[in-house]
Design a protein around this motif. Structure first.
Motif, PDB file in Angstrom:
ATOM      1  N   PHE A  64     -85.099-100.469 131.963  1.00  0.00           N
ATOM      2  CA  PHE A  64     -85.577 -99.793 130.760  1.00  0.00           C
ATOM      3  C   PHE A  64     -86.408-100.758 129.929  1.00  0.00           C
ATOM      4  CE2 PHE A  64     -81.571 -98.048 132.078  1.00  0.00           C
ATOM      5  CZ  PHE A  64     -81.722 -96.679 131.955  1.00  0.00           C
ATOM      6  N   TYR A  65     -87.521-100.265 129.405  1.00  0.00           N
ATOM      7  CA  TYR A  65     -88.217-100.981 128.331  1.00  0.00           C
ATOM      8  C   TYR A  65     -87.903-100.221 127.055  1.00  0.00           C
ATOM      9  CZ  TYR A  65     -90.976-103.486 131.830  1.00  0.00           C
ATOM     10  OH  TYR A  65     -91.391-104.289 132.864  1.00  0.00           O
ATOM     11  N   GLY A  66     -87.009-100.743 126.252  1.00  0.00           N
ATOM     12  CA  GLY A  66     -86.566 -99.985 125.080  1.00  0.00           C
ATOM     13  C   GLY A  66     -85.892 -98.711 125.560  1.00  0.00           C
ATOM     14  N   THR A 111     -87.183-112.517 130.081  1.00  0.00           N
ATOM     15  CA  THR A 111     -88.003-113.106 129.023  1.00  0.00           C
ATOM     16  C   THR A 111     -88.683-112.031 128.182  1.00  0.00           C
ATOM     17  OG1 THR A 111     -89.924-113.208 130.477  1.00  0.00           O
ATOM     18  CG2 THR A 111     -88.491-115.137 130.440  1.00  0.00           C
ATOM     19  N   ILE A 112     -88.558-110.771 128.593  1.00  0.00           N
ATOM     20  CA  ILE A 112     -89.139-109.693 127.779  1.00  0.00           C
ATOM     21  C   ILE A 112     -88.034-109.146 126.884  1.00  0.00           C
ATOM     22  CG2 ILE A 112     -90.221-107.426 127.840  1.00  0.00           C
ATOM     23  CD1 ILE A 112     -91.404-108.259 130.560  1.00  0.00           C
ATOM     24  N   ASP A 113     -88.319-109.142 125.584  1.00  0.00           N
ATOM     25  CA  ASP A 113     -87.276-108.855 124.606  1.00  0.00           C
ATOM     26  C   ASP A 113     -86.535-107.539 124.822  1.00  0.00           C
ATOM     27  OD1 ASP A 113     -87.047-111.065 123.112  1.00  0.00           O
ATOM     28  OD2 ASP A 113     -88.525-110.483 121.597  1.00  0.00           O
ATOM     29  N   ASN A 114     -87.288-106.456 125.005  1.00  0.00           N
ATOM     30  CA  ASN A 114     -86.622-105.149 124.997  1.00  0.00           C
ATOM     31  C   ASN A 114     -86.347-104.624 126.401  1.00  0.00           C
ATOM     32  OD1 ASN A 114     -89.178-104.641 125.788  1.00  0.00           O
ATOM     33  ND2 ASN A 114     -89.564-102.942 124.388  1.00  0.00           N
ATOM     34  N   CYS A 115     -86.369-105.515 127.389  1.00  0.00           N
ATOM     35  CA  CYS A 115     -86.171-105.065 128.762  1.00  0.00           C
ATOM     36  C   CYS A 115     -84.695-105.157 129.167  1.00  0.00           C
ATOM     37  CB  CYS A 115     -87.020-105.915 129.703  1.00  0.00           C
ATOM     38  SG  CYS A 115     -86.935-105.348 131.390  1.00  0.00           S
ATOM     39  N   GLN A 136     -87.572 -95.441 130.649  1.00  0.00           N
ATOM     40  CA  GLN A 136     -87.074 -95.957 131.919  1.00  0.00           C
ATOM     41  C   GLN A 136     -88.259 -96.228 132.841  1.00  0.00           C
ATOM     42  OE1 GLN A 136     -83.968 -93.610 133.588  1.00  0.00           O
ATOM     43  NE2 GLN A 136     -83.439 -95.185 135.081  1.00  0.00           N
ATOM     44  N   ALA A 137     -88.326 -97.452 133.357  1.00  0.00           N
ATOM     45  CA  ALA A 137     -89.453 -97.812 134.215  1.00  0.00           C
ATOM     46  C   ALA A 137     -89.051 -97.783 135.684  1.00  0.00           C
ATOM     47  CB  ALA A 137     -89.984 -99.195 133.847  1.00  0.00           C
ATOM     48  N   ILE A 138     -87.754 -97.987 135.986  1.00  0.00           N
ATOM     49  CA  ILE A 138     -87.262 -97.979 137.368  1.00  0.00           C
ATOM     50  C   ILE A 138     -86.023 -97.096 137.422  1.00  0.00           C
ATOM     51  CG2 ILE A 138     -86.141 -99.392 139.137  1.00  0.00           C
ATOM     52  CD1 ILE A 138     -89.042 -99.937 139.129  1.00  0.00           C
ATOM     53  N   GLY A 187     -97.939 -98.614 145.735  1.00  0.00           N
ATOM     54  CA  GLY A 187     -97.757 -97.441 144.880  1.00  0.00           C
ATOM     55  C   GLY A 187     -98.824 -97.413 143.822  1.00  0.00           C
ATOM     56  N   PRO A 188     -98.991 -96.268 143.190  1.00  0.00           N
ATOM     57  CA  PRO A 188    -100.031 -96.166 142.170  1.00  0.00           C
ATOM     58  C   PRO A 188     -99.750 -97.076 140.984  1.00  0.00           C
ATOM     59  CG  PRO A 188     -98.751 -94.140 142.282  1.00  0.00           C
ATOM     60  CD  PRO A 188     -98.298 -94.992 143.412  1.00  0.00           C
ATOM     61  N   SER A 189    -100.788 -97.382 140.260  1.00  0.00           N
ATOM     62  CA  SER A 189    -100.661 -98.291 139.121  1.00  0.00           C
ATOM     63  C   SER A 189     -99.695 -97.733 138.080  1.00  0.00           C
ATOM     64  CB  SER A 189    -102.064 -98.478 138.537  1.00  0.00           C
ATOM     65  OG  SER A 189    -101.966 -98.944 137.240  1.00  0.00           O
ATOM     66  N   GLY A 190     -98.829 -98.579 137.552  1.00  0.00           N
ATOM     67  CA  GLY A 190     -97.878 -98.153 136.530  1.00  0.00           C
ATOM     68  C   GLY A 190     -96.605 -97.572 137.093  1.00  0.00           C
ATOM     69  N   CYS A 191     -96.406 -97.644 138.431  1.00  0.00           N
ATOM     70  CA  CYS A 191     -95.222 -97.010 139.014  1.00  0.00           C
ATOM     71  C   CYS A 191     -94.007 -97.930 138.981  1.00  0.00           C
ATOM     72  CB  CYS A 191     -95.506 -96.593 140.452  1.00  0.00           C
ATOM     73  SG  CYS A 191     -95.791 -98.002 141.531  1.00  0.00           S
ATOM     74  N   GLY A 192     -94.180 -99.165 138.560  1.00  0.00           N
ATOM     75  CA  GLY A 192     -93.026-100.046 138.405  1.00  0.00           C
ATOM     76  C   GLY A 192     -92.889-101.120 139.466  1.00  0.00           C
ATOM     77  N   LYS A 193     -93.927-101.357 140.241  1.00  0.00           N
ATOM     78  CA  LYS A 193     -93.839-102.390 141.279  1.00  0.00           C
ATOM     79  C   LYS A 193     -93.576-103.765 140.677  1.00  0.00           C
ATOM     80  CE  LYS A 193     -98.097-101.678 142.574  1.00  0.00           C
ATOM     81  NZ  LYS A 193     -98.613-100.607 141.721  1.00  0.00           N
ATOM     82  N   SER A 194     -94.388-104.117 139.663  1.00  0.00           N
ATOM     83  CA  SER A 194     -94.220-105.435 139.034  1.00  0.00           C
ATOM     84  C   SER A 194     -92.874-105.528 138.358  1.00  0.00           C
ATOM     85  CB  SER A 194     -95.311-105.678 137.998  1.00  0.00           C
ATOM     86  OG  SER A 194     -96.572-105.619 138.588  1.00  0.00           O
ATOM     87  N   THR A 195     -92.501-104.441 137.681  1.00  0.00           N
ATOM     88  CA  THR A 195     -91.221-104.443 136.977  1.00  0.00           C
ATOM     89  C   THR A 195     -90.082-104.733 137.947  1.00  0.00           C
ATOM     90  OG1 THR A 195     -92.079-102.845 135.396  1.00  0.00           O
ATOM     91  CG2 THR A 195     -89.692-103.047 135.563  1.00  0.00           C
ATOM     92  N   PHE A 196     -90.099-104.068 139.100  1.00  0.00           N
ATOM     93  CA  PHE A 196     -89.009-104.284 140.046  1.00  0.00           C
ATOM     94  C   PHE A 196     -89.071-105.698 140.626  1.00  0.00           C
ATOM     95  CE2 PHE A 196     -86.923-104.020 144.196  1.00  0.00           C
ATOM     96  CZ  PHE A 196     -85.665-103.640 143.751  1.00  0.00           C
TER      97      PHE A 196
HETATM   98  N1  LIG Z   1     -93.442-105.376 128.706  1.00  0.00           N
HETATM   99  C1  LIG Z   1     -93.404-104.030 128.785  1.00  0.00           C
HETATM  100  N2  LIG Z   1     -92.988-103.312 127.729  1.00  0.00           N
HETATM  101  C2  LIG Z   1     -92.955-101.964 127.801  1.00  0.00           C
HETATM  102  N3  LIG Z   1     -93.305-101.263 128.859  1.00  0.00           N
HETATM  103  C3  LIG Z   1     -93.741-101.925 129.948  1.00  0.00           C
HETATM  104  C4  LIG Z   1     -93.813-103.335 129.967  1.00  0.00           C
HETATM  105  N4  LIG Z   1     -94.278-103.728 131.177  1.00  0.00           N
HETATM  106  C5  LIG Z   1     -94.485-102.577 131.882  1.00  0.00           C
HETATM  107  N5  LIG Z   1     -94.160-101.516 131.151  1.00  0.00           N
HETATM  108  C6  LIG Z   1     -94.228-100.116 131.611  1.00  0.00           C
HETATM  109  O1  LIG Z   1     -93.442 -99.956 132.757  1.00  0.00           O
HETATM  110  C7  LIG Z   1     -94.101 -99.150 133.702  1.00  0.00           C
HETATM  111  C8  LIG Z   1     -94.239 -99.905 135.011  1.00  0.00           C
HETATM  112  O2  LIG Z   1     -95.131-100.987 134.826  1.00  0.00           O
HETATM  113  P1  LIG Z   1     -95.466-102.051 135.959  1.00  0.00           P
HETATM  114  O3  LIG Z   1     -94.205-102.502 136.559  1.00  0.00           O
HETATM  115  O4  LIG Z   1     -96.323-103.080 135.376  1.00  0.00           O
HETATM  116  O5  LIG Z   1     -96.307-101.168 136.974  1.00  0.00           O
HETATM  117  P2  LIG Z   1     -97.172-101.635 138.229  1.00  0.00           P
HETATM  118  O6  LIG Z   1     -96.992-103.094 138.419  1.00  0.00           O
HETATM  119  O7  LIG Z   1     -96.653-100.826 139.365  1.00  0.00           O
HETATM  120  O8  LIG Z   1     -98.564-101.265 137.928  1.00  0.00           O
HETATM  121  C9  LIG Z   1     -95.414 -98.757 133.117  1.00  0.00           C
HETATM  122  O9  LIG Z   1     -95.301 -97.441 132.607  1.00  0.00           O
HETATM  123  C10 LIG Z   1     -95.632 -99.741 132.022  1.00  0.00           C
HETATM  124  O10 LIG Z   1     -96.316 -99.128 130.957  1.00  0.00           O
END
Ligand SMILES: Nc1ncnc2c1ncn2[C@@H]1O[C@H](COP(=O)(O)OP(=O)(O)O)[C@@H](O)[C@H]1O
Ligand SMILES: [Mg+2]
Lengths: 255, 427
Positions: A16-18, A59-63, A21-23, A40-49
């Motif tokens: 969750f970001y705040g 290191t991200i405050d609200n994650c 839900q991202a994943i 996956g398409p951009s914004g689908c949560g690859k980086s987040t996972f």
């Molecule tokens: N630091 C953050 N704070 C709030 N929301 C975030 C943050 N980083 C990513 N998100 C959100 O989480 C979702 C997944 O992002 P991300 O993992 O970067 O996608 P991808 O790498 O697949 O393009 C997106 O909707 C993005 O807006």
């Protein structure tokens, strides 16, 4: 699936970001000595996972991360695990090459130094050389180790970042779109390098290029809107996708 | 569809032409206004510096009497030179050597030619080298302010005698001296090497410069580490919540508080409660630090914010702890920005007058401080004192002191610019 040991095993991971839900409910097993691609398409949560795997999300405050992620059977979100130690074991390479504004040598030596991995200058020299060789950069830079890392070309900088990650003897290498800022020639060099790295490490690579996923990976995970839609051997994902969303994506219908 | 779009962007159409003209006109206006504003600013600066130089340049030289004279052993005991009768010696030198000892009527007037402090200049020379007693040496002694003014042409000879500070006879005697080659006008190093004095001809800025230096040193030692520490904490470690927002707003407000208020605070807290002495650079430095602190905190936070996140990520990614990231990567990269902000804050502190007046650093003190705990003035307060003095000689000295202060300020700002350019961003 191939026959390698499981390195990471994730179960019911939610991020969750705040309040958003991202994943959602991601279950995945990442094997040793294998390249696993996240597509996956951009914004689908690859980086987040990906960032959950070395706790960079801390290191991200609200994650907030829920669920279990085990590395060699050990929960990496356990209270006894020091994220700083974890990151030495699980190295990371970022989208944009980000060498420190220091010498090439200092860039590679930084990790071993802060983890106190070497006892003498000679030992450190050896570690630096080995890391640079593994990153296929040694022959290009061995005569100018004390020049700034930021003075290298983009592709060299990215390989320097790989050398920096490799220098702490990690078991897993996480790469977040490592080639997206590189030209085709540098991309080819880095892809070749990734294939070599597979012999020693478990590599997880996020990519927006399906061709790249097909070229370098053995396993592929397809993410869509925060969910893991499909996970399996790269060949079968690309030739015989089980889910219609995967099929739409790889045939170019989801952007 | 295509036709109508093409028509709308037809460059020859009158509407488009009128529109373009209007755009060019407003751009031209903006440019002209900008050039006008800069010209006015430059004219003001030119006027200020020009007027300072035109009144101040006279203070960079000082009229001296140059005579060969014997240090009379009857007046000065070589074994105990500091107790000699230098007042008589100075008088003898003028009357015997210069006028030939004939004109006894003029003795009183002659004592006046040399500065009242010339006897001490003489004493310093002899005490520094007692072997001179009995010898004939060439001496260079400052003349009194009114003769200095006369020699520099700042005393109008045409004013009626009763309205003039020098009588006709005095002017005549001095003119004889000038003709005899006994008068010189060398560079006035005493302006920098002497402390303050009631007599403008020997007054200098040494005490003020050292006082300012001590005050700035104390100010730096307090505000630099504390400011950086506070900025690091706020930027890197403090939780982002109501309280940290409140602190942030307060720091920004603090930077805008008039300096006189900090002076009152320093007076009440340091001198009133803690009972520290008045007029000392140490207290001055602490008071200035109160003012500089918010400036340094704000500059440091801005510099820390400007460090790209990719560098932090890189360091965190290889397993650096937060503290290692901050001290190993963020601070070194932010340092040029921090130093620039600090130097500009210090330059502000150097020119600050009001708080120092309130804590009494405008006292009349004739010796330079040897520690930060001795009473002293500072450059701006010294200017304040001199500007307030009735003696004519202090008029040009005030301007000269302002020029000295401006020189220090320009040097500090130049250093800040140099640092900023030298450590251009490397990422
Ligand atoms: N630091 C953050 N704070 C709030 N929301 C975030 C943050 N980083 C990513 N998100 C959100 O989480 C979702 C997944 O992002 P991300 O993992 O970067 O996608 P991808 O790498 O697949 O393009 C997106 O909707 C993005 O807006
Ligand atoms: Mg991404």
């Amino acid at each position: 699936m191939t026959q390698n040991a499981t390195k990471f095993s994730a179960r019911k991971v939610q991020v969750f970001y705040g309040d958003t839900q991202a994943i959602k409910d991601v279950d995945v097993d990442i094997e040793d000595k294998t390249v696993t691609a996240f597509i996956g398409p951009s914004g689908c949560g690859k980086s987040t996972f990906l960032r959950c795997l070395n706790r960079m999300n801390d290191t991200i405050d609200n994650c907030r991360v829920e669920g279990d992620i085990l590395l060699d059977g050990e929960d990496i979100y356990d209270k006894r695990i020091d994220p700083v130690q974890l990151r030495a074991k699980v190295g990371m390479v970022f989208q944009k090459p980000n060498p420190f504004p220091k010498s090439i040598y200092e860039n590679v030596a930084y990790g071993p130094k802060i983890h106190g991995m070497t006892r003498s200058k000679a030992e450190l020299d050896e570690v630096v050389e080995k890391a640079l060789r593994r990153a296929a950069l040694w022959t290009e830079v061995k005569d100018r180790l004390d020049t700034p890392g930021t003075g290298l070309s983009g592709g060299q900088q990215q390989r320097l970042c790989i050398a920096r990650a490799v220098a702490t003897s990690p078991e897993v290498l996480l790469m977040d779109e490592p080639c997206s800022a590189l030209d085709p020639i540098a991309t080819a060099q880095v892809e070749e390098l990734i294939d070599e790295l597979r012999t020693r490490y478990s590599v997880v690579i996020v990519t927006h290029s399906m061709q790249q996923a097909a070229r370098v990976s053995q396993n592929t995970a397809f993410f869509h809107l925060g969910e893991l839609v499909e996970f399996g051997e790269t060949d079968s994902i690309f030739t015989n996708p089980q889910d219609h969303r995967t099929e739409s994506y790889i045939t170019g219908r989801i952007g | 569809m295509t036709d109508s779009t093409a028509a709308r962007f037809d460059k020859a159409s009158p509407e488009i032409k009128a529109h373009l003209r209007k755009r060019k006109r407003s751009q031209f206006m903006l440019k002209t206004l900008g050039i006008g504003a800069i010209s006015i600013a430059f004219a003001m600066l030119f006027l200020l510096v020009g007027s300072l130089i035109s009144t101040g340049y006279q203070a960079f030289t000082q009229t001296h009497l140059v005579v060969e004279a014997r240090i009379d052993p009857a007046l000065v005991d070589p074994d105990n030179p500091s107790d000699g009768n230098f007042r008589q010696l100075a008088l003898d030198i003028v009357s015997n050597r210069v006028i030939g000892g004939a004109d006894t009527d003029n003795t009183d007037r002659l004592t006046d030619i040399l500065s009242n402090r010339a006897q001490f200049t003489l004493r310093d020379i002899v005490v520094a080298n007692p072997d001179l007693v009995g010898e004939t040496v060439e001496l260079k002694l400052p003349v009194a302010d009114k003769y200095d003014q006369l020699h520099k042409g700042m005393l109008d000879r045409d004013t009626p005698e009763e309205n003039r500070r020098l009588s006709d006879r005095e002017i005549e005697i001095f003119d004889q001296l000038v003709e005899g080659g006994y008068v010189a006008k060398p560079l006035n190093w005493a302006l920098l090497t002497n402390a303050d004095s009631r007599f403008p001809e020997v007054a200098g800025l040494k005490g003020a410069i050292i006082g300012s230096a001590y005050a700035l040193l104390v100010c730096f030692l307090l505000s630099f580490p504390v400011g950086i520490g506070a900025a690091i904490y706020l930027e890197e470690f403090a939780p982002k919540n109501r309280i940290s927002d409140l602190i942030e707003i307060n720091i920004n407000n603090l930077a805008a508080v008039p300096s006189v208020v900090f002076g009152l605070l320093g007076l009440a807290v340091f001198i009133g409660w803690f009972g520290m002495p008045r007029s000392v650079p140490f207290v001055g430095g602490m008071t200035l630090a109160l003012m500089t602190l918010p400036t340094i905190i704000i500059a440091t936070r801005a510099a820390i914010k400007a460090v790209p996140p990719s560098i932090r990520e890189a360091a965190l990614g290889v397993g650096a702890s937060k503290q290692q990231v901050v001290f190993g990567h963020v601070l070194p990269l932010a340092m040029p920005g921090i130093l620039t902000g600090t130097i500009i804050g210090m330059a502000q502190a150097l020119g600050e007058t009001a708080p120092l007046l309130l804590i009494g650093m405008n006292a009349f003190i004739t010796s330079a401080p040897s520690t930060p705990f001795d009473s002293a003035t500072a450059l701006p307060t010294q200017i304040f004192i001199w500007a307030d003095s009735p003696e004519r000689g202090f008029v040009s000295r005030t301007s000269a002191a302002i020029l000295v202060l401006l020189t220090f300020l320009i040097a500090m700002n130049a250093l800040a610019i140099f640092l900023r350019n030298k450590f251009e961003r490397k990422w």
